[in-house]
Write an enzyme that holds these catalytic residues in place. Sequence first.
Site, mmCIF file in Angstrom:
data_model
loop_
_atom_site.group_PDB
_atom_site.id
_atom_site.type_symbol
_atom_site.label_atom_id
_atom_site.label_comp_id
_atom_site.label_asym_id
_atom_site.label_seq_id
_atom_site.Cartn_x
_atom_site.Cartn_y
_atom_site.Cartn_z
ATOM 1 N N GLY A 14 23.330 57.776 47.925
ATOM 2 C CA GLY A 14 22.774 59.022 48.465
ATOM 3 C C GLY A 14 21.903 59.715 47.438
ATOM 4 O O GLY A 14 22.225 59.714 46.253
ATOM 5 N N ARG A 75 20.629 51.721 50.592
ATOM 6 C CA ARG A 75 21.913 51.036 50.450
ATOM 7 C C ARG A 75 21.611 49.556 50.684
ATOM 8 O O ARG A 75 20.825 49.213 51.553
ATOM 9 C CB ARG A 75 22.925 51.613 51.431
ATOM 10 C CG ARG A 75 23.220 53.079 51.085
ATOM 11 C CD ARG A 75 24.490 53.609 51.693
ATOM 12 N NE ARG A 75 25.037 54.703 50.895
ATOM 13 C CZ ARG A 75 24.752 55.999 51.069
ATOM 14 N NH1 ARG A 75 23.947 56.378 52.023
ATOM 15 N NH2 ARG A 75 25.297 56.912 50.290
ATOM 16 N N GLY A 105 25.909 57.198 42.640
ATOM 17 C CA GLY A 105 27.307 57.575 42.759
ATOM 18 C C GLY A 105 28.258 56.438 42.448
ATOM 19 O O GLY A 105 27.872 55.439 41.812
ATOM 20 N N ASP A 106 29.501 56.555 42.900
ATOM 21 C CA ASP A 106 30.515 55.567 42.507
ATOM 22 C C ASP A 106 30.198 54.162 43.020
ATOM 23 O O ASP A 106 30.426 53.173 42.321
ATOM 24 C CB ASP A 106 31.913 56.018 42.926
ATOM 25 C CG ASP A 106 32.062 56.169 44.422
ATOM 26 O OD1 ASP A 106 31.046 56.452 45.093
ATOM 27 O OD2 ASP A 106 33.175 56.010 44.931
ATOM 28 N N GLY A 107 29.642 54.065 44.230
ATOM 29 C CA GLY A 107 29.262 52.745 44.756
ATOM 30 C C GLY A 107 28.200 52.099 43.876
ATOM 31 O O GLY A 107 28.302 50.926 43.499
ATOM 32 N N SER A 108 27.200 52.861 43.528
ATOM 33 C CA SER A 108 26.095 52.339 42.706
ATOM 34 C C SER A 108 26.601 51.886 41.334
ATOM 35 O O SER A 108 26.175 50.850 40.814
ATOM 36 C CB SER A 108 25.029 53.414 42.512
ATOM 37 O OG SER A 108 24.606 53.874 43.766
ATOM 38 N N THR A 129 25.113 62.282 42.075
ATOM 39 C CA THR A 129 25.752 62.472 43.383
ATOM 40 C C THR A 129 26.124 63.935 43.546
ATOM 41 O O THR A 129 26.540 64.576 42.567
ATOM 42 C CB THR A 129 27.015 61.584 43.531
ATOM 43 O OG1 THR A 129 27.717 61.976 44.722
ATOM 44 C CG2 THR A 129 27.972 61.716 42.368
ATOM 45 N N ASP A 131 28.590 64.955 45.214
ATOM 46 C CA ASP A 131 30.034 65.073 45.458
ATOM 47 C C ASP A 131 30.861 65.413 44.223
ATOM 48 O O ASP A 131 32.018 65.796 44.342
ATOM 49 C CB ASP A 131 30.589 63.752 46.026
ATOM 50 C CG ASP A 131 30.036 63.442 47.394
ATOM 51 O OD1 ASP A 131 29.539 64.375 48.047
ATOM 52 O OD2 ASP A 131 30.094 62.273 47.815
ATOM 53 N N ASP A 133 32.285 63.423 42.233
ATOM 54 C CA ASP A 133 33.537 62.654 42.304
ATOM 55 C C ASP A 133 33.634 61.543 41.261
ATOM 56 O O ASP A 133 34.447 60.634 41.410
ATOM 57 C CB ASP A 133 33.708 62.063 43.715
ATOM 58 C CG ASP A 133 32.557 61.153 44.107
ATOM 59 O OD1 ASP A 133 31.538 61.127 43.375
ATOM 60 O OD2 ASP A 133 32.668 60.477 45.140
ATOM 61 N N ARG A 175 33.629 63.449 51.342
ATOM 62 C CA ARG A 175 34.637 62.691 52.104
ATOM 63 C C ARG A 175 35.889 62.393 51.268
ATOM 64 O O ARG A 175 36.998 62.424 51.757
ATOM 65 C CB ARG A 175 33.976 61.368 52.525
ATOM 66 C CG ARG A 175 34.668 60.593 53.592
ATOM 67 C CD ARG A 175 33.812 59.402 53.983
ATOM 68 N NE ARG A 175 32.551 59.830 54.580
ATOM 69 C CZ ARG A 175 32.414 60.193 55.846
ATOM 70 N NH1 ARG A 175 33.456 60.170 56.633
ATOM 71 N NH2 ARG A 175 31.247 60.567 56.317
ATOM 72 N N LYS A 215 45.192 87.881 60.168
ATOM 73 C CA LYS A 215 45.819 89.141 60.578
ATOM 74 C C LYS A 215 44.981 90.372 60.257
ATOM 75 O O LYS A 215 44.792 91.243 61.078
ATOM 76 C CB LYS A 215 47.193 89.263 59.928
ATOM 77 C CG LYS A 215 48.253 88.559 60.761
ATOM 78 C CD LYS A 215 49.645 88.878 60.255
ATOM 79 C CE LYS A 215 50.620 87.865 60.815
ATOM 80 N NZ LYS A 215 51.467 87.300 59.815
HETATM 81 P P1 ATP Z 1 27.001 58.515 47.135
HETATM 82 O O1 ATP Z 1 28.145 58.967 46.251
HETATM 83 O O2 ATP Z 1 25.932 59.519 47.199
HETATM 84 O O3 ATP Z 1 27.436 57.984 48.463
HETATM 85 P P2 ATP Z 1 26.963 55.839 46.076
HETATM 86 O O4 ATP Z 1 26.294 55.300 44.876
HETATM 87 O O5 ATP Z 1 28.461 55.919 46.038
HETATM 88 O O6 ATP Z 1 26.322 57.250 46.378
HETATM 89 P P3 ATP Z 1 27.081 53.671 48.001
HETATM 90 O O7 ATP Z 1 26.397 53.547 49.311
HETATM 91 O O8 ATP Z 1 28.554 53.640 47.978
HETATM 92 O O9 ATP Z 1 26.501 55.019 47.360
HETATM 93 O O10 ATP Z 1 26.558 52.511 47.036
HETATM 94 C C1 ATP Z 1 25.173 52.278 46.841
HETATM 95 C C2 ATP Z 1 24.897 50.816 46.716
HETATM 96 O O11 ATP Z 1 25.584 50.278 45.571
HETATM 97 C C3 ATP Z 1 25.356 49.943 47.880
HETATM 98 O O12 ATP Z 1 24.465 49.949 48.954
HETATM 99 C C4 ATP Z 1 25.408 48.565 47.220
HETATM 100 O O13 ATP Z 1 24.123 47.990 47.148
HETATM 101 C C5 ATP Z 1 25.886 48.907 45.806
HETATM 102 N N1 ATP Z 1 27.338 48.672 45.752
HETATM 103 C C6 ATP Z 1 28.331 49.493 46.141
HETATM 104 N N2 ATP Z 1 29.541 48.925 45.991
HETATM 105 C C7 ATP Z 1 29.298 47.679 45.497
HETATM 106 C C8 ATP Z 1 30.121 46.551 45.156
HETATM 107 N N3 ATP Z 1 31.447 46.602 45.267
HETATM 108 N N4 ATP Z 1 29.507 45.447 44.699
HETATM 109 C C9 ATP Z 1 28.177 45.377 44.556
HETATM 110 N N5 ATP Z 1 27.355 46.385 44.894
HETATM 111 C C10 ATP Z 1 27.889 47.521 45.346
#
Ligand code: ATP
Length: 326
Positions: A14, A75, A105-108, A129, A131, A133, A175, A215
Amino acid sequence: MEKINCIGILTSGGDSPGMNAAIRAVTRAAIYHGYTVKGIMRGYKGLITGEIVPFQTQNVSNIIQQGGTILKTARSAEFMTPEGRQLAYDNMRKEGIDALVVIGGDGSLTGARIFAQEFNIPIVGLPGTIDNDLYGTDTTIGYDTALNTIMEAVDKIRDTATSHERLFFIEVMGRNAGFLALNGAIATGAEAAIIPEIATEVDQLAELIQNGFRKSKNSSIVLVAESELTGGALGLAERVKKEYPQYDVRVTILGHIQRGGSPSASDRILATRMGEAAIIALMEDQRNVMIGIDNDELVYVPFSKAIRNDKPINRDLLNTVKVLSI
Ligand code: ATP
């Protein structure tokens, strides 16, 4: 260790306000220290498709004040597969990129960690991010701006809530983390915050109503973090309508307004400091770390720690909201 000549930058997941300030700082600090820089478009997706452009200092002119990300973000499901990451690595090699700065964020950062381990690539992450988080950093790039956006929006809703004597459930992002909801509630004088950290422990809505939170009030505002478990603001409002039909309940979902807009001074400063620190980290042979901020000191947080998904929230603040809502 291989010498780094060229550094690639990408934004992923995000978008958050301040990502551009970070891109600017990374680019300029890298060029200042003698590296070449390449911008990777659309996050990991662009690394796989080879959407990579050389970056000069002027590529990042006049962006510090802009929300979003000039590198775009996306993504990428393909990057979650070994085949996708192999393509990404091949493109890095083809473009002569020796190291990466990943803003997201954490996913990235989870993706960055896996990629770095698989191919032994130096990667430094920046926490981008709204969030807040990510573990190991007091705050993330974009969080302060999002909190201010929430505050402005809720202040406006408060006028209607007061005039019509209504109960408003206002849903904010987060979330898995209630920082926006909880601190948003403090900043707006809301009557309560419903956050994911304690959603499985207590029925926060029932507690709220048992405490007689309406109240002495002619209007009430409850900030709710989006959640599948509680059903978010809509789910809670439905419950109240059924169980307490006397209340005039309304719902506002703030949605993507929270991500946009010009970054606050705090976010610009944070992004700038962290962006420069990312280059210093690579110069110091740091690998697989996120830049964090701890008591105003920049710190290196191993990816494994940053993404562990249990950043503690200050629960005393829930009590503060309760005490001040009498
Ligand atoms: P936000 O916190 O704003 O949602 P984010 O970085 O957590 O941001 P995600 O959609 O969770 O967003 O992750 C971004 C991208 O990171 C994913 O589309 C994917 O390409 C990569 N990614 C996430 N998890 C993994 C994983 N376990 N292995 C490899 N790539 C990943």
